[in-house]
Design an enzyme around this catalytic site. Structure first.
Site, PDB file in Angstrom:
ATOM      1  N   TRP A 152     -10.576  -6.843   3.822  1.00  0.00           N
ATOM      2  CA  TRP A 152     -10.148  -6.953   2.426  1.00  0.00           C
ATOM      3  C   TRP A 152      -9.933  -8.423   2.074  1.00  0.00           C
ATOM      4  CZ3 TRP A 152      -4.919  -7.898   0.428  1.00  0.00           C
ATOM      5  CH2 TRP A 152      -4.833  -7.722  -0.971  1.00  0.00           C
ATOM      6  N   ASP A 170     -13.785  -2.415   9.252  1.00  0.00           N
ATOM      7  CA  ASP A 170     -13.465  -1.667   8.033  1.00  0.00           C
ATOM      8  C   ASP A 170     -13.806  -2.487   6.801  1.00  0.00           C
ATOM      9  OD1 ASP A 170     -11.811   0.689   6.746  1.00  0.00           O
ATOM     10  OD2 ASP A 170     -11.082  -1.149   5.794  1.00  0.00           O
ATOM     11  N   TYR A 201     -14.378  -4.107  -1.993  1.00  0.00           N
ATOM     12  CA  TYR A 201     -14.182  -5.435  -1.433  1.00  0.00           C
ATOM     13  C   TYR A 201     -15.331  -6.387  -1.766  1.00  0.00           C
ATOM     14  CZ  TYR A 201     -10.877  -2.872   1.583  1.00  0.00           C
ATOM     15  OH  TYR A 201      -9.877  -2.080   2.079  1.00  0.00           O
ATOM     16  N   HIS A 231     -11.777   6.476  -1.267  1.00  0.00           N
ATOM     17  CA  HIS A 231     -10.843   5.348  -1.286  1.00  0.00           C
ATOM     18  C   HIS A 231      -9.496   5.742  -1.897  1.00  0.00           C
ATOM     19  CE1 HIS A 231     -10.809   0.658  -1.435  1.00  0.00           C
ATOM     20  NE2 HIS A 231      -9.648   1.130  -1.064  1.00  0.00           N
ATOM     21  N   SER A 265      -8.463   8.248   2.134  1.00  0.00           N
ATOM     22  CA  SER A 265      -7.527   7.131   2.139  1.00  0.00           C
ATOM     23  C   SER A 265      -6.472   7.355   1.075  1.00  0.00           C
ATOM     24  CB  SER A 265      -8.271   5.809   1.883  1.00  0.00           C
ATOM     25  OG  SER A 265      -7.411   4.698   2.040  1.00  0.00           O
ATOM     26  N   GLN A 296      -6.746   6.947   6.040  1.00  0.00           N
ATOM     27  CA  GLN A 296      -6.374   5.533   6.040  1.00  0.00           C
ATOM     28  C   GLN A 296      -5.273   5.317   5.015  1.00  0.00           C
ATOM     29  OE1 GLN A 296      -8.360   1.189   5.053  1.00  0.00           O
ATOM     30  NE2 GLN A 296      -9.601   2.645   6.208  1.00  0.00           N
ATOM     31  N   SER A 331      -2.856  -2.802   5.744  1.00  0.00           N
ATOM     32  CA  SER A 331      -1.707  -3.692   5.481  1.00  0.00           C
ATOM     33  C   SER A 331      -0.662  -3.575   6.580  1.00  0.00           C
ATOM     34  CB  SER A 331      -1.075  -3.384   4.116  1.00  0.00           C
ATOM     35  OG  SER A 331      -1.959  -3.667   3.063  1.00  0.00           O
ATOM     36  N   LEU A 375       0.652  -5.687   8.389  1.00  0.00           N
ATOM     37  CA  LEU A 375       1.607  -6.795   8.363  1.00  0.00           C
ATOM     38  C   LEU A 375       2.355  -6.855   7.038  1.00  0.00           C
ATOM     39  CD1 LEU A 375      -0.602  -9.549  10.052  1.00  0.00           C
ATOM     40  CD2 LEU A 375       0.737  -7.709  11.102  1.00  0.00           C
TER      41      LEU A 375
END
Length: 265
Positions: free
Chosen positions: A13, A37, A42, A100, A130, A152, A179, A181
């Protein structure tokens, strides 16, 4: 199982510079990553494909996933959209095709019926979704003969989603954590920074190791520099103690970063 070792995948991403994206994918694969991924949204599928082509890694060793945006989820659009993604990526099949977001043209029976046809044709190997809640997963599984293999979702120390993880484990659905983090917030969490300092680790490695401690969870951190790509992968060798895992589990704050009003969380 959908994913092999290492369970840390490579997220792309915002990786939209053609050369930088291709080289980061190549670097990740040659370093040992095997899960890549991307998504239509994107706007980097072609660059990801260039990186796969450059890497000295056999295509069959790579688990490659992309996601269809809600405007491409009607059954009369799905096949063409996937053909376009395959062409941009320069591959003959996708390991995972994701819905998505469950929005706009998404209809469980219509959309996932088209996904199932692609699976039967050998163009995709696994059906993925997702940002699906347990209720949406129930609907998807009831609407489709083929299994839903992957969900996801946003998953990190500030959004642990234990109920969703329990549901997915109980239904043999693997989880991909995007994500992981918390878009940099893990660097500001005292519990994470303390554990990192005590063990000579980065905060990113602590957060990824925490995710890897959970069965069926496959984090996909993004990184651009070789050092960060390597550091994230090295988290697979980190074993946090039970006490350290509990300290992270007990963080009493919650933050959902990727929120959409069309999902009833």
């Amino acid at each position: 199982m959908v994913f092999s070792e290492p369970r840390v995948g490579f997220g792309t991403w915002q990786n939209t510079d053609p050369e930088a994206c291709a080289e980061s994918v190549r670097t990740a694969l040659e370093m040992g990553y095997r899960h890549i991924d991307t998504a239509q949204l994107y706007e980097n599928e072609a660059y990801v494909g260039d990186g796969i082509e450059r890497a000295d890694v056999d295509r069959e060793e790579i688990t490659l996933g992309t996601k269809l945006w809600p405007g491409d989820l009607a059954s009369d659009r799905v096949h063409d959209a996937v053909d376009e993604s395959l062409e941009r990526l320069g591959v003959d099949y996708l390991d995972i095709l994701y819905v998505h977001w469950p929005a706009k043209d998404y209809d469980a029976v219509d959309t996932l019926g088209a996904f199932s046809e692609l699976r039967d044709e050998g163009l995709i190997r696994h059906l993925g979704v997702s940002n699906f809640t347990p209720e949406l997963l129930d609907e998807a599984q009831a609407a489709c003969d083929a299994p839903i293999d992957v969900n996801q979702v946003e998953l990190h120390p500030l959004l642990p989603q234990p109920d969703l993880l329990e549901y997915c484990r109980g239904h043999d659905i693997e989880v991909v954590a995007y994500s992981p983090l918390a878009r940099g917030r893990v660097f500001e969490i005292p519990e994470i920074t303390d554990i990192a300092r005590e063990n000579g680790l980065s905060e990113a490695q602590v957060a990824i190791a925490w995710l890897l401690s959970k069965d069926g969870v496959n984090p996909i951190p993004k990184a651009s520099s070789e050092a960060h790509i390597r550091g994230n992968l090295e988290a697979t060798d980190v074993e946090l103690t039970a006490e350290e895992l509990d300290r992270i589990d007990d963080i009493n704050r919650e933050l959902r970063i990727a929120d959409r009003d069309w999902v009833d969380w």
